[in-house]
Scaffold this active site. Structure first.
Site, PDB file in Angstrom:
ATOM      1  N   HIS A  33     -13.795  -1.965  -6.619  1.00 30.16           N
ATOM      2  CA  HIS A  33     -15.041  -1.182  -6.691  1.00 30.16           C
ATOM      3  C   HIS A  33     -14.796   0.325  -6.605  1.00 30.16           C
ATOM      4  O   HIS A  33     -15.697   1.112  -6.891  1.00 30.16           O
ATOM      5  CB  HIS A  33     -16.029  -1.643  -5.615  1.00 30.16           C
ATOM      6  CG  HIS A  33     -15.732  -1.162  -4.227  1.00 30.16           C
ATOM      7  ND1 HIS A  33     -16.705  -1.108  -3.247  1.00 30.16           N
ATOM      8  CD2 HIS A  33     -14.586  -0.744  -3.629  1.00 30.16           C
ATOM      9  CE1 HIS A  33     -16.181  -0.665  -2.123  1.00 30.16           C
ATOM     10  NE2 HIS A  33     -14.891  -0.434  -2.327  1.00 30.16           N
ATOM     11  N   ASP A  36       0.854  -1.188   0.000  1.00 27.85           N
ATOM     12  CA  ASP A  36       0.000   0.000   0.000  1.00 27.85           C
ATOM     13  C   ASP A  36       0.891   1.239   0.000  1.00 27.85           C
ATOM     14  O   ASP A  36       2.121   1.144  -0.064  1.00 27.85           O
ATOM     15  CB  ASP A  36      -0.945  -0.005   1.207  1.00 27.85           C
ATOM     16  CG  ASP A  36      -2.299   0.620   0.893  1.00 27.85           C
ATOM     17  OD1 ASP A  36      -2.320   1.698   0.246  1.00 27.85           O
ATOM     18  OD2 ASP A  36      -3.333   0.053   1.273  1.00 27.85           O
ATOM     19  N   ASP A  38       2.666   1.943  -5.687  1.00 24.16           N
ATOM     20  CA  ASP A  38       1.455   2.331  -6.395  1.00 24.16           C
ATOM     21  C   ASP A  38       0.998   1.138  -7.226  1.00 24.16           C
ATOM     22  O   ASP A  38       1.676   0.741  -8.175  1.00 24.16           O
ATOM     23  CB  ASP A  38       1.758   3.536  -7.295  1.00 24.16           C
ATOM     24  CG  ASP A  38       0.586   3.937  -8.180  1.00 24.16           C
ATOM     25  OD1 ASP A  38      -0.496   3.326  -8.075  1.00 24.16           O
ATOM     26  OD2 ASP A  38       0.768   4.872  -8.987  1.00 24.16           O
ATOM     27  N   PHE A  39      -0.150   0.542  -6.875  1.00 21.44           N
ATOM     28  CA  PHE A  39      -0.541  -0.685  -7.570  1.00 21.44           C
ATOM     29  C   PHE A  39      -0.933  -0.461  -9.025  1.00 21.44           C
ATOM     30  O   PHE A  39      -1.075  -1.416  -9.787  1.00 21.44           O
ATOM     31  CB  PHE A  39      -1.605  -1.472  -6.810  1.00 21.44           C
ATOM     32  CG  PHE A  39      -2.846  -0.714  -6.389  1.00 21.44           C
ATOM     33  CD1 PHE A  39      -3.620  -0.001  -7.286  1.00 21.44           C
ATOM     34  CD2 PHE A  39      -3.257  -0.765  -5.053  1.00 21.44           C
ATOM     35  CE1 PHE A  39      -4.776   0.653  -6.882  1.00 21.44           C
ATOM     36  CE2 PHE A  39      -4.410  -0.110  -4.640  1.00 21.44           C
ATOM     37  CZ  PHE A  39      -5.179   0.594  -5.557  1.00 21.44           C
TER      38      PHE A  39
END
Length: 348
Positions: free
Chosen positions: A257, A213, A238-239
């Site tokens: 979501h 994260d 940073d994903f």
């Protein structure tokens, strides 16, 4: 002969009257979460742990007006969160117990997050979403949702603490619903404070984990437990750029979501590139069921629509995302929570 004409009998259809009454009642329903937020803000539930108190006693302890506090509690009692006795004192019910800050699975922080002005104000302008085809958040706050949080530490804290509180009751049931491998590495992508990773690692001493994260989020992790010592590591990043390489499991809970399809495909492609040859991707999100039945996913979907660019998705919509990312939907597992485990494998 009289000029007065007889008035016709009221010919209104009873169904029309019922509809009118029902819709008025529905329109007033927003006052329940407003009252719930007010009670959570002033910490009423914490002062009822030892037994019933009158509004005057509660007002003295919470720094509120007794008459106004009584009116809030009276409404919440109609939903079974509090109960008023014959002497005018209120007690906390079993249904309302998780509103206490010290409850084993307290959701007070989650209530404060869900009803925060960053969610409440965009929801009040949902018609803007319909007209413009985008979130109402940007127009109200002058920037996208996560940009606002990056600039406002207090709001960011409300969000992260609230998400942790919302996740705590779900983490263990979700982890128990999936047959995690006894050995290998699981990466919790956007894992927040690490509640789900902790649940996945417990009872599986050969399994190791990565909590992935942003740096400021990792600082609040809750993985300092003797049984997890040496079995996990934090990784900042940073994903949307990359995820840690070589793991058997990549899981993300309440992450997809938040984002539109384009961003989700980028994230899922990163997982596809990084995962071990027999790796799997686990998306833990609400899956919208077909039909008109009530389901929390349909309410969550509108919260996403009002404040973010994301959405809740159906099974077929998840399958389409996976296909575009080089993955294949393998199965969907129900859990005891509102979330499902949507599992994907490499498409080739």
């Amino acid at each position: 002969m009289s000029d007065v004409q007889p008035q016709p009998a009221d010919a209104t259809d009873p169904d029309d009257r019922a509809s009118a009454a029902y819709l008025i009642d529905e329109a007033l329903a927003y006052l329940y979460p407003a009252a719930l937020r007010a009670a959570a803000v002033v910490g009423v539930a914490d002062h009822l742990a030892e037994g019933p108190r009158t509004p005057a006693e509660l007002a003295s302890r919470t720094g509120t007006d007794p008459a106004y506090l009584h009116r809030v509690l009276r409404l919440l009692a109609t939903r079974g969160l509090f109960a008023e006795d014959g002497a005018g004192a209120f007690r906390l019910t079993a249904a309302g117990s998780a509103l206490r800050s010290d409850a084993p699975l307290s959701v007070r922080a989650a209530v404060l997050m869900i009803t925060d002005r960053s969610r409440w104000l965009p929801a009040g302008e949902m018609d803007r979403c319909l007209r413009e085809g985008r979130s109402a958040f940007d127009a109200i706050f002058g920037m996208p949702f996560f940009d606002h949080f990056a600039r406002d530490a207090a709001t960011a804290a409300v969000f992260h603490d609230g998400m942790a509180a919302m996740s705590d009751p779900e983490d263990q049931p979700i982890a128990d619903a999936y047959d995690f491998p006894e050995h290998g590495v699981v990466v919790d992508v956007g894992g927040g404070h690490g509640g789900l990773l902790r649940a996945a690692l417990r009872g599986r001493p050969g399994l190791h984990g990565v909590l992935y994260d942003r740096e400021h989020v990792l600082a609040g992790h809750r993985l300092e437990s003797p049984d997890l010592a040496g079995r996990w590591r934090p990784v900042e990043g940073d994903f949307f750029a990359s995820v840690p390489d070589g793991a058997e499991i990549y899981m993300m809970k309440r992450i997809t979501h938040d984002w539109d399809d384009e961003h989700c495909v980028t994230l899922l492609r990163n997982c596809r590139r990084a995962m071990a040859p027999d790796g799997r991707v686990l998306v833990m999100d609400a899956v919208i069921p077909p039909g008109d039945a009530r389901h929390q996913a349909k309410a969550l979907d509108l919260m996403m629509m009002a404040s973010l660019a994301g959405r809740e998705r159906t099974a077929s919509e998840f399958a389409a995302l996976f296909a575009e990312a080089g993955l294949r939907l393998d199965r969907i597992l129900d859990t005891p929570t509102v979330l499902s485990i949507v599992e994907a494998v490499a498409a080739d």
